[in-house]
Design a protein around this motif. Structure first.
Motif, PDB file in Angstrom:
ATOM      1  N   ARG A   1       1.490  -5.929  -4.978  1.00  0.00           N
ATOM      2  CA  ARG A   1       1.109  -6.710  -3.798  1.00  0.00           C
ATOM      3  C   ARG A   1      -0.377  -7.042  -3.792  1.00  0.00           C
ATOM      4  NH1 ARG A   1       4.013  -3.142   0.639  1.00  0.00           N
ATOM      5  NH2 ARG A   1       3.199  -4.580   2.221  1.00  0.00           N
ATOM      6  N   MET A   2      -1.224  -6.100  -4.240  1.00  0.00           N
ATOM      7  CA  MET A   2      -2.663  -6.339  -4.229  1.00  0.00           C
ATOM      8  C   MET A   2      -3.060  -7.422  -5.224  1.00  0.00           C
ATOM      9  SD  MET A   2      -3.952  -4.705  -1.784  1.00  0.00           S
ATOM     10  CE  MET A   2      -5.666  -5.085  -2.091  1.00  0.00           C
ATOM     11  N   ARG A   3      -2.261  -7.539  -6.283  1.00  0.00           N
ATOM     12  CA  ARG A   3      -2.552  -8.613  -7.242  1.00  0.00           C
ATOM     13  C   ARG A   3      -2.408  -9.977  -6.566  1.00  0.00           C
ATOM     14  NH1 ARG A   3       0.491  -5.844 -12.019  1.00  0.00           N
ATOM     15  NH2 ARG A   3      -1.251  -4.899 -13.121  1.00  0.00           N
ATOM     16  N   ARG A   4      -1.507 -10.033  -5.616  1.00  0.00           N
ATOM     17  CA  ARG A   4      -1.300 -11.296  -4.894  1.00  0.00           C
ATOM     18  C   ARG A   4      -2.333 -11.449  -3.772  1.00  0.00           C
ATOM     19  NH1 ARG A   4       3.818 -11.165  -2.366  1.00  0.00           N
ATOM     20  NH2 ARG A   4       4.392  -9.172  -3.268  1.00  0.00           N
ATOM     21  N   TYR A   5      -2.502 -10.352  -2.985  1.00  0.00           N
ATOM     22  CA  TYR A   5      -3.388 -10.463  -1.809  1.00  0.00           C
ATOM     23  C   TYR A   5      -4.869 -10.472  -2.188  1.00  0.00           C
ATOM     24  CZ  TYR A   5       0.795  -8.773   0.770  1.00  0.00           C
ATOM     25  OH  TYR A   5       2.047  -8.612   1.283  1.00  0.00           O
ATOM     26  N   ARG A   6      -5.235  -9.748  -3.236  1.00  0.00           N
ATOM     27  CA  ARG A   6      -6.625  -9.483  -3.623  1.00  0.00           C
ATOM     28  C   ARG A   6      -7.343  -8.639  -2.567  1.00  0.00           C
ATOM     29  NH1 ARG A   6      -5.700 -10.388  -8.652  1.00  0.00           N
ATOM     30  NH2 ARG A   6      -7.911 -10.042  -9.097  1.00  0.00           N
TER      31      ARG A   6
ATOM     32  N   GLU B   1     -17.322  -1.128  10.032  1.00  0.00           N
ATOM     33  CA  GLU B   1     -17.887  -0.440  11.195  1.00  0.00           C
ATOM     34  C   GLU B   1     -17.102   0.839  11.436  1.00  0.00           C
ATOM     35  OE1 GLU B   1     -17.208  -2.710  14.717  1.00  0.00           O
ATOM     36  OE2 GLU B   1     -15.245  -3.339  14.071  1.00  0.00           O
ATOM     37  N   PRO B   2     -17.737   1.846  12.097  1.00  0.00           N
ATOM     38  CA  PRO B   2     -17.016   3.090  12.353  1.00  0.00           C
ATOM     39  C   PRO B   2     -15.705   2.826  13.094  1.00  0.00           C
ATOM     40  CG  PRO B   2     -19.311   3.311  13.000  1.00  0.00           C
ATOM     41  CD  PRO B   2     -19.105   1.878  12.629  1.00  0.00           C
ATOM     42  N   PHE B   3     -14.643   3.450  12.651  1.00  0.00           N
ATOM     43  CA  PHE B   3     -13.312   3.321  13.235  1.00  0.00           C
ATOM     44  C   PHE B   3     -12.735   1.911  13.105  1.00  0.00           C
ATOM     45  CE2 PHE B   3     -15.552   6.613  15.695  1.00  0.00           C
ATOM     46  CZ  PHE B   3     -14.843   7.710  15.226  1.00  0.00           C
ATOM     47  N   GLY B   4     -13.445   1.041  12.396  1.00  0.00           N
ATOM     48  CA  GLY B   4     -12.939  -0.316  12.195  1.00  0.00           C
ATOM     49  C   GLY B   4     -11.799  -0.297  11.207  1.00  0.00           C
ATOM     50  N   PRO B   5     -11.171  -1.454  11.000  1.00  0.00           N
ATOM     51  CA  PRO B   5     -10.058  -1.503  10.065  1.00  0.00           C
ATOM     52  C   PRO B   5     -10.528  -1.203   8.635  1.00  0.00           C
ATOM     53  CG  PRO B   5     -10.653  -3.709  10.795  1.00  0.00           C
ATOM     54  CD  PRO B   5     -11.452  -2.760  11.624  1.00  0.00           C
ATOM     55  N   LEU B   6      -9.648  -0.549   7.881  1.00  0.00           N
ATOM     56  CA  LEU B   6      -9.948  -0.248   6.482  1.00  0.00           C
ATOM     57  C   LEU B   6      -9.529  -1.455   5.641  1.00  0.00           C
ATOM     58  CD1 LEU B   6      -8.666   3.421   6.049  1.00  0.00           C
ATOM     59  CD2 LEU B   6     -11.034   2.639   5.871  1.00  0.00           C
ATOM     60  N   GLU B   7     -10.479  -1.985   4.879  1.00  0.00           N
ATOM     61  CA  GLU B   7     -10.129  -3.111   4.013  1.00  0.00           C
ATOM     62  C   GLU B   7      -9.920  -2.610   2.601  1.00  0.00           C
ATOM     63  OE1 GLU B   7     -13.270  -5.909   4.329  1.00  0.00           O
ATOM     64  OE2 GLU B   7     -12.896  -6.294   6.460  1.00  0.00           O
ATOM     65  N   LEU B   8      -8.870  -3.096   1.996  1.00  0.00           N
ATOM     66  CA  LEU B   8      -8.597  -2.724   0.614  1.00  0.00           C
ATOM     67  C   LEU B   8      -8.877  -3.937  -0.276  1.00  0.00           C
ATOM     68  CD1 LEU B   8      -5.233  -0.807   1.139  1.00  0.00           C
ATOM     69  CD2 LEU B   8      -7.502   0.167   0.783  1.00  0.00           C
ATOM     70  N   ILE B   9      -9.607  -3.690  -1.343  1.00  0.00           N
ATOM     71  CA  ILE B   9      -9.973  -4.782  -2.238  1.00  0.00           C
ATOM     72  C   ILE B   9      -9.473  -4.470  -3.639  1.00  0.00           C
ATOM     73  CG2 ILE B   9     -11.891  -6.125  -3.208  1.00  0.00           C
ATOM     74  CD1 ILE B   9     -13.175  -4.403  -0.467  1.00  0.00           C
ATOM     75  N   TRP B  10      -8.810  -5.409  -4.212  1.00  0.00           N
ATOM     76  CA  TRP B  10      -8.249  -5.223  -5.557  1.00  0.00           C
ATOM     77  C   TRP B  10      -9.344  -5.423  -6.598  1.00  0.00           C
ATOM     78  CZ3 TRP B  10      -4.750  -2.754  -7.844  1.00  0.00           C
ATOM     79  CH2 TRP B  10      -4.319  -3.068  -9.139  1.00  0.00           C
ATOM     80  N   VAL B  11      -9.585  -4.412  -7.429  1.00  0.00           N
ATOM     81  CA  VAL B  11     -10.612  -4.566  -8.475  1.00  0.00           C
ATOM     82  C   VAL B  11     -10.021  -4.329  -9.865  1.00  0.00           C
ATOM     83  CG1 VAL B  11     -12.679  -4.052  -7.152  1.00  0.00           C
ATOM     84  CG2 VAL B  11     -11.303  -2.167  -8.020  1.00  0.00           C
ATOM     85  N   GLY B  12      -8.731  -4.035  -9.888  1.00  0.00           N
ATOM     86  CA  GLY B  12      -8.099  -3.642 -11.146  1.00  0.00           C
ATOM     87  C   GLY B  12      -7.878  -4.804 -12.110  1.00  0.00           C
ATOM     88  N   ASP B  13      -7.171  -4.549 -13.168  1.00  0.00           N
ATOM     89  CA  ASP B  13      -6.815  -5.469 -14.253  1.00  0.00           C
ATOM     90  C   ASP B  13      -7.979  -5.916 -15.112  1.00  0.00           C
ATOM     91  OD1 ASP B  13      -4.182  -5.308 -13.463  1.00  0.00           O
ATOM     92  OD2 ASP B  13      -4.378  -7.058 -12.124  1.00  0.00           O
TER      93      ASP B  13
END
Lengths: 186, 239, 186
Positions: free
Chosen positions: B183-188, B227-239
């Motif tokens: 999924r992360m490959r698609r979303y980035r 920011e503190p308690f803000g949403p956690l963002e996930l970033i694809w760095v693989g491949d």
């Protein structure tokens, strides 16, 4: 001497029922202090001649039991009712309740890191643990404590006779079972 | 025939952790989080390969261990210098010590019960030949008391032994990792909460969280919180 | 000396059923002649010190009994004003016997999760429960049932008049142990 034998006869007859000191006093027609002293004398006498039987005081009652040294012979008798043993989980829960009572199930779970409901139900069924009240907290959770049956089955006169909890088991190299016995009570 | 499959011989995650600490002769006050966490995870993975159900408590502990481990890697914040920064391991150590005391006490009780089993009592003698007076009749004991006594006994009976429990679905970290990668490959880039919208059960969520941590460890995923308690963002760095 | 005490322990625990010489020989691991000689020695020893208990031989069966001199104390014990109510444990055992008779003590223990000999002795003593036969099983355990005194005290004409248990529980032995878990838990 005569009273000592009378006491022996009475304790023999009453068997696993046991007798409280005041019952002994009233049956023998002596004072409470004398009754207790007679029990202790009978115990000493039986111990001295390493008789097959011994006097035991458990949870405020006196009774005659066989001396542990002869357990091997007794195991060979057909109709020896054996107490079924408790699982590790049940023993852990029982230990927590014994030392931390009154305690809620959630608190037991917290200490053990796992759910304890099944083990607790077994202990309640075997009357080793019982509801002793409700915590004054939301949901009014049940508080559990040990029973006099617990004292009886574990051969304790009172909860004070539980071995004191070691304060520090954590230090590397301290073996669990080689602790000095005089460690402060939790 | 029913079978009971337990997570090896361990009573729970604390039991397993204590075992690992003892086995490797580690000082409980200075637990090397990285290696203990690895060993703990290894154990869970092994259980997975045997397709054994892993109780959710074990997964929660895994998450706790990983969280402590990561907090220990973080540089100490400079903002509140005055306050003593607590060792992130402290609550866990306290819990382990408390549990170890519990085990110690259980061992004592077991010995006491064994000693007690060496001692035999005698059935009370039937004394009624010695009785000269009549036994007083029961008073205040009714039929209702009898039924009530039976009902109370019934309530005290433990739940019937449910020895076999088969779950249709076993969450495996590797599988979820593959899913996330795909999924992360698609979303980035996406938010943690969005990625796990599908995870409904606690084990599923914990497994997903573990999978993310594994991917971060592998350097294929990065995580950012603006920011503190803000949403956690996930970033694809693989491949 | 050691075997003598072992014999004492064994005869003590076996209760009023007593043991035959050959059982004693096999439990103590001695010959028949030695077993008999040990019994006679124990008898002499207890007689000599006028102990509270004595060895009694009936046909080929040996048992420990209280010495007749102390019968007065036993009378006094049997006489101790009995309460007109039953303890919780006794009531529970009575309920189990009433609904599940004929039943052995081991079966009662199993259902209750605790040993029931004390409570059972009280009920036998009060003549609410009596031995109604022996189970055809190893050790030939005693089967207990309720008495006509029980019916009288509870105002029943027959056992058929016992109120049915809620949800018909307990009518069959199995249903007791197949409880819906949401009820059985606290």
């Amino acid at each position: 001497m005569h009273l000592l034998s009378a006491l022996e006869a009475v304790l023999f007859a009453v068997g696993s029922d046991g007798l409280e000191t005041r019952d002994i006093a009233s049956i023998l027609g002596v004072s409470l202090g004398e009754a207790e002293s007679l029990c202790l004398q009978l115990r000493a006498q039986l111990d001295e001649r390493a008789a097959g039987i011994a006097v035991q005081q458990v949870a405020d009652t006196w009774q005659l039991v066989t001396r542990p040294e002869y357990a091997d012979y007794l195991k060979r008798m057909a109709q020896t009712p054996m107490q079924s043993t408790l699982s590790t989980a049940a023993l852990e829960v029982l230990a927590v309740v014994a030392y931390k009572q009154p305690i809620t199930r959630a608190e037991i779970d917290e200490i053990r890191g796992v759910q304890s409901d099944r083990a607790l139900a077994t202990l309640v069924h075997r009357q080793l643990v019982a509801e002793v009240g409700r915590q004054d907290a939301p949901g009014r959770p049940i508080l559990y404590g040990t029973t006099s049956e617990f004292l009886r089955q574990f051969g304790l006169r009172s909860l004070d006779e539980l071995p004191p909890l070691p304060e520090d088991l954590g230090r590397e190299g301290v073996s669990l079972f080689q602790l000095p016995s005089d460690i402060a009570r939790d | 025939m029913s079978y009971e499959v337990r997570l090896a011989q361990f009573e729970g995650p604390l039991d397993l952790l204590l075992h690992l600490i003892r086995k490797h002769e580690v000082d409980i006050y200075d637990i090397p989080m990285a290696s203990i966490t690895d060993q703990y995870m290894e154990y869970l993975h092994e259980m997975e390969t045997w397709s054994l159900e892993i109780a959710s408590e074990f997964l929660v502990m895994a998450a706790t261990l990983l969280s402590i481990k990561s907090r220990m890697l973080l540089p100490r914040t400079r903002t509140n210098d005055e306050e003593e920064v607590e060792d992130p391991r402290a609550p866990l150590v306290e819990q382990l010590l408390e549990y170890e005391r519990c085990k110690w006490a259980a061992a004592q009780l077991s010995t006491m019960a064994a000693n007690r089993a060496e001692v035999y009592s005698r059935q009370p003698m039937d004394l009624h030949p010695f009785r000269t007076r009549e036994v007083p009749p029961l008073s205040g004991v009714t039929l209702w008391d009898l039924v009530d006594a039976f009902r109370k006994l019934y309530l005290r009976l433990p739940p019937s032994e449910r020895v076999a429990e088969i779950r249709g679905h076993v969450e495996r970290v590797e599988h979820v990792m593959e899913e996330i990668v795909e999924r992360m490959r698609r979303y980035r880039m996406t938010e943690f909460a969005v990625l796990f919208q599908g995870a409904r059960t606690r084990p599923a969520l914990v497994t997903a969280f573990l999978a993310v941590l594994e991917l971060i460890k592998d350097g294929r995923l990065a995580c950012r919180q603006t920011e503190p308690f803000g949403p956690l963002e996930l970033i694809w760095v693989g491949d």
